[in-house]
Design a protein around this motif. Structure first.
Motif, mmCIF file in Angstrom:
data_model
loop_
_atom_site.group_PDB
_atom_site.id
_atom_site.type_symbol
_atom_site.label_atom_id
_atom_site.label_comp_id
_atom_site.label_asym_id
_atom_site.label_seq_id
_atom_site.Cartn_x
_atom_site.Cartn_y
_atom_site.Cartn_z
ATOM 1 N N GLN A 182 85.290 -13.510 -33.253
ATOM 2 C CA GLN A 182 84.696 -12.714 -34.325
ATOM 3 C C GLN A 182 83.190 -12.918 -34.437
ATOM 4 O O GLN A 182 82.537 -12.264 -35.250
ATOM 5 C CB GLN A 182 85.358 -13.081 -35.659
ATOM 6 C CG GLN A 182 86.846 -12.762 -35.710
ATOM 7 C CD GLN A 182 87.523 -13.350 -36.934
ATOM 8 O OE1 GLN A 182 87.027 -14.310 -37.537
ATOM 9 N NE2 GLN A 182 88.656 -12.783 -37.324
ATOM 10 N N GLY A 183 82.654 -13.831 -33.626
ATOM 11 C CA GLY A 183 81.230 -14.128 -33.715
ATOM 12 C C GLY A 183 80.646 -14.471 -32.369
ATOM 13 O O GLY A 183 81.028 -13.913 -31.345
ATOM 14 N N MET A 184 79.725 -15.438 -32.360
ATOM 15 C CA MET A 184 79.027 -15.836 -31.139
ATOM 16 C C MET A 184 79.381 -17.270 -30.777
ATOM 17 O O MET A 184 79.290 -18.179 -31.608
ATOM 18 C CB MET A 184 77.514 -15.710 -31.325
ATOM 19 C CG MET A 184 76.692 -16.097 -30.100
ATOM 20 S SD MET A 184 74.904 -15.807 -30.337
ATOM 21 C CE MET A 184 74.837 -14.016 -30.235
ATOM 22 N N ARG A 185 79.794 -17.455 -29.524
ATOM 23 C CA ARG A 185 80.116 -18.794 -29.019
ATOM 24 C C ARG A 185 78.976 -19.240 -28.110
ATOM 25 O O ARG A 185 78.601 -18.554 -27.173
ATOM 26 C CB ARG A 185 81.435 -18.767 -28.245
ATOM 27 C CG ARG A 185 81.817 -20.093 -27.602
ATOM 28 C CD ARG A 185 83.252 -20.050 -27.087
ATOM 29 N NE ARG A 185 83.441 -19.049 -26.043
ATOM 30 C CZ ARG A 185 83.272 -19.263 -24.729
ATOM 31 N NH1 ARG A 185 82.893 -20.467 -24.305
ATOM 32 N NH2 ARG A 185 83.489 -18.306 -23.855
ATOM 33 N N PHE A 186 78.433 -20.413 -28.411
ATOM 34 C CA PHE A 186 77.328 -20.966 -27.626
ATOM 35 C C PHE A 186 77.887 -21.908 -26.559
ATOM 36 O O PHE A 186 78.765 -22.718 -26.838
ATOM 37 C CB PHE A 186 76.359 -21.729 -28.515
ATOM 38 C CG PHE A 186 75.483 -20.852 -29.367
ATOM 39 C CD1 PHE A 186 74.135 -20.697 -29.060
ATOM 40 C CD2 PHE A 186 75.994 -20.175 -30.466
ATOM 41 C CE1 PHE A 186 73.314 -19.885 -29.847
ATOM 42 C CE2 PHE A 186 75.191 -19.355 -31.251
ATOM 43 C CZ PHE A 186 73.842 -19.208 -30.937
ATOM 44 N N THR A 187 77.342 -21.800 -25.359
ATOM 45 C CA THR A 187 77.786 -22.657 -24.261
ATOM 46 C C THR A 187 76.799 -23.781 -23.952
ATOM 47 O O THR A 187 77.081 -24.635 -23.117
ATOM 48 C CB THR A 187 77.998 -21.828 -22.982
ATOM 49 O OG1 THR A 187 76.771 -21.177 -22.632
ATOM 50 C CG2 THR A 187 79.090 -20.775 -23.198
#
Length: 514
Positions: free
Chosen positions: A68-73
């Motif tokens: 539902q949002g932004m996943r940071f790697t």
């Protein structure tokens, strides 16, 4: 009934509907977003199944949040252990700038955040937010002392570099400094980690029950794993199994009291999956990674409860939810082999280390209508960036109070930039005080060894050997090939930049690309 009256009733009904949905604008002004920050304790990058689909732990709620949002790697904690990261998160300063440049506080420690130091909580509170912290504090409390021991408080480092003697503390009096004095309107906290005495709760800086009981500790020979906790004072009714459910209950109760009339900031630093690994019966045996994996899945369920409460309360639409961990996992190589689970993912090392496994963390941000669902960012960022990000979100114009080490990730969240603007580099510190600096693909570690919990912890270089470590993470994410001697110019460049950051008294706005 006239057409005019029908239209009036319909309009009134629509207004009521908008009110019930919590979408009525306030005095024509755009409502500022609520912020919920969930910080797991010792959760590894690879413990989140969205980051590590082949792992032995499932985290459907955190995965859903990521969808539902932004996943940071490429997100990092400023330190590889608890206290320093929490200091950096709330102040926007690297923790080695504090009075405790290396190490962690204990339960009888005094407050680490300096008097009058701006924090995320004080910033938001001064801008009309209702602020709350529920969970593991681990930033010290200025415990009051019994008569005759006042002189100890003037001793250099007492309560910071050395623990206060619990026999000198007057537990009948409220600590003079803590969450309330750094900007939180409401607080319900555990003083430190769940394996550190005193085992008790404080609500608005007042003990809910005096720590008149005592525990001899548990699993003391386990090597800081399993159901381990240290001996010490505890409240008679304290229950280790109840801590995580209790924090979730208090957090959701706070959320249910909120309305659309005033924005809120809830900081929810969970005390899990840090030891003691004690999942409740509902979660015992549910993972394929032992007690630790079961506890992680209980943490995931806790995240789900918070998200469901936001939905049920009609708050989700205008709430930024951030999920992160304070450092990497305490997960030995023997556990990787035993359970076939890489808690740190593909990265080397674990909690405490200068290696990536010590500080590369899961990091997810959901903001409906602003952050693109299912997006993935490779931007290098650190938890100290919360302060600058909040400042930009609320439109804070006063630049005199910008902390030294915080840069806004808002452009990344909004899809306007692929990297954090103006951020010159990201700096990490290990449990033993090793510094590491990351810029672009390159990472420099000052010193040899892990600098933390992985053996060998510290290696003295022999004649002709490199003095430190240099890795190109673009081609060697596992940090297996030390390029220190092959790239003296890059070593010198990063060494100079690290020195410049460490010596700086203000934020560096170099515009250097990552």
């Amino acid at each position: 009934m006239t057409g005019f009256l029908k239209v009036g009733i319909a309009a009134g009904g629509f207004a009521i509907l908008l009110f019930l949905m919590g979408t009525v604008p306030q005095s024509g002004k755009k409502q500022r977003p609520n912020i919920v920050y969930i910080l797991a304790d010792d959760l590894g990058y690879g413990d989140v199944s969205a980051n590590n689909p082949g792992g032995q732990i499932k985290t459907p709620n955190i995965d859903k949040l990521a969808s539902q949002g932004m996943r940071f790697t490429d997100a990092h904690s400023p330190s590889s252990v608890c206290t320093p990261t929490r200091y950096g998160l709330l102040t926007g300063r690297y923790p080695w700038r504090s009075r405790l440049p290396v190490g962690v506080l204990r339960g009888y420690s005094r407050t680490l955040i300096e008097a009058n130091r701006p924090t995320v909580a004080s910033l938001l509170k001064s801008n009309g937010y209702q602020t709350a912290v529920v969970g593991k504090w681990h930033l010290g409390l200025d415990w009051q002392v019994l008569p005759g021991h006042e002189a100890l408080l003037a001793t250099d480092g007492y309560g910071i570099k050395s623990d206060m003697n619990p026999d000198h503390i007057d537990f009948s009096r409220n600590p003079s400094q803590g969450p309330t004095t750094v900007g939180f309107d409401y607080s319900y906290i555990l003083p430190a980690s769940l394996d550190m005495p005193p085992y008790c709760y404080l609500e608005n800086q007042q003990l809910t029950e005096l720590p008149t009981g005592y525990t001899k500790g548990n699993s003391l020979e386990s090597g800081f794993t399993g159901p381990f906790w240290r001996e010490g004072k505890m409240a008679p009714s304290f229950d280790f199994y109840d801590v995580l459910p209790r924090f979730v209950d208090r957090a959701t109760a706070f959320l249910r009291k909120q309305t659309t009339q005033k924005p809120f900031f809830l900081y929810l630093p969970l005390a899990a999956p840090h030891t003691p690994w004690m999942p409740t019966k509902t979660y015992a045996g549910k993972s394929k990674a032992g007690e630790y994996g079961d506890f992680v899945q209980q943490v995931d369920a806790a995240v789900g409860e918070v998200l469901n409460t936001l939905d049920e309360s009609g708050l989700s639409g205008n709430t930024i939810v951030i999920f992160a961990s304070d450092n990497g996992p305490y997960w030995r190589e023997s556990f990787v082999n035993r359970f076939n689970h890489k808690a740190a993912g593909e990265f080397r090392g674990m909690k405490g280390d200068a290696f990536e496994g010590g500080h590369r963390i899961p990091f997810v941000v959901r903001w409906p209508g602003k952050v693109k669902p299912g997006s993935i960012s490779a931007a290098t960022t650190t938890l100290t960036n919360l302060m600058a990000t909040c400042r930009e979100i609320i439109g804070e114009k006063d630049k005199t109070a910008i902390p030294e080490d915080s840069y806004s990730i808002l452009p990344v969240l909004l899809g306007k930039s692929k990297e954090v603007p103006e951020q010159p580099a990201v700096v990490h510190s290990s449990s033993l005080g090793f510094f590491a600096i990351r810029q672009g693909d390159w990472k420099l570690i000052e010193g040899l060894g892990s600098g933390g919990f992985t053996d060998p912890k510290e290696i003295k270089p022999q004649a002709g050997e490199p003095a430190g470590q240099l890795y190109n993470l673009a081609t060697d994410v596992a940090e297996t090939r030390n390029l220190y001697q092959q790239n003296p110019e890059k070593v010198r460049e990063l060494t100079d930049l690290l020195a410049k950051i460490r010596q700086s008294k203000t934020r560096l706005e170099t515009g250097a690309k990552q």
